[in-house]
Write a protein that holds these residues in place. Sequence first.
Motif, PDB file in Angstrom:
ATOM      1  N   ASP A 133       1.034  -0.445  -0.209  1.00  0.00           N
ATOM      2  CA  ASP A 133      -0.194  -0.129  -0.192  1.00  0.00           C
ATOM      3  C   ASP A 133       0.545   1.383  -0.081  1.00  0.00           C
ATOM      4  N   PHE A 134       1.624   1.374  -0.869  1.00  0.00           N
ATOM      5  CA  PHE A 134       2.064   3.009  -1.382  1.00  0.00           C
ATOM      6  C   PHE A 134       1.352   4.122  -0.514  1.00  0.00           C
ATOM      7  N   ALA A 135       0.172   4.802  -0.819  1.00  0.00           N
ATOM      8  CA  ALA A 135      -0.065   5.544  -0.217  1.00  0.00           C
ATOM      9  C   ALA A 135       0.187   5.615   1.596  1.00  0.00           C
ATOM     10  N   HIS A 136      -0.236   4.640   1.782  1.00  0.00           N
ATOM     11  CA  HIS A 136       0.349   5.322   3.297  1.00  0.00           C
ATOM     12  C   HIS A 136       1.245   4.600   3.831  1.00  0.00           C
ATOM     13  N   TRP A 137       2.348   4.177   2.768  1.00  0.00           N
ATOM     14  CA  TRP A 137       4.000   4.135   3.549  1.00  0.00           C
ATOM     15  C   TRP A 137       4.341   5.522   3.670  1.00  0.00           C
ATOM     16  N   PHE A 138       3.724   5.856   2.047  1.00  0.00           N
ATOM     17  CA  PHE A 138       4.551   7.045   1.997  1.00  0.00           C
ATOM     18  C   PHE A 138       3.323   8.247   2.882  1.00  0.00           C
ATOM     19  N   LEU A 139       2.689   7.929   3.193  1.00  0.00           N
ATOM     20  CA  LEU A 139       2.656   9.256   4.261  1.00  0.00           C
ATOM     21  C   LEU A 139       2.952   8.814   5.833  1.00  0.00           C
TER      22      LEU A 139
END
Length: 69
Positions: free
Chosen positions: A20-26
């Motif tokens: 899950d790239f979105a939550h890793w970036f956050l």
Amino acid sequence: MGQIILSKGNDFVYAQEPIDFAHWFLLIGVVLLIPQVISFPKKIFSLIGIPLTLIGITCIIGMCVLDFI
């Protein structure tokens, strides 16, 4: 970057593979924000801003952990 990915909708976020790239970036973004908060200048506004920013960082980390689970 995480907010841009999240703005594409739930279907897009849930379809991400292999992670899950979105939550890793956050998560990476808020972890990198912690040293910046500590270096705020020591002024009257910092007495309010530092605790509020740290509460926000904690909330975003908690949201990411819950979404990972």
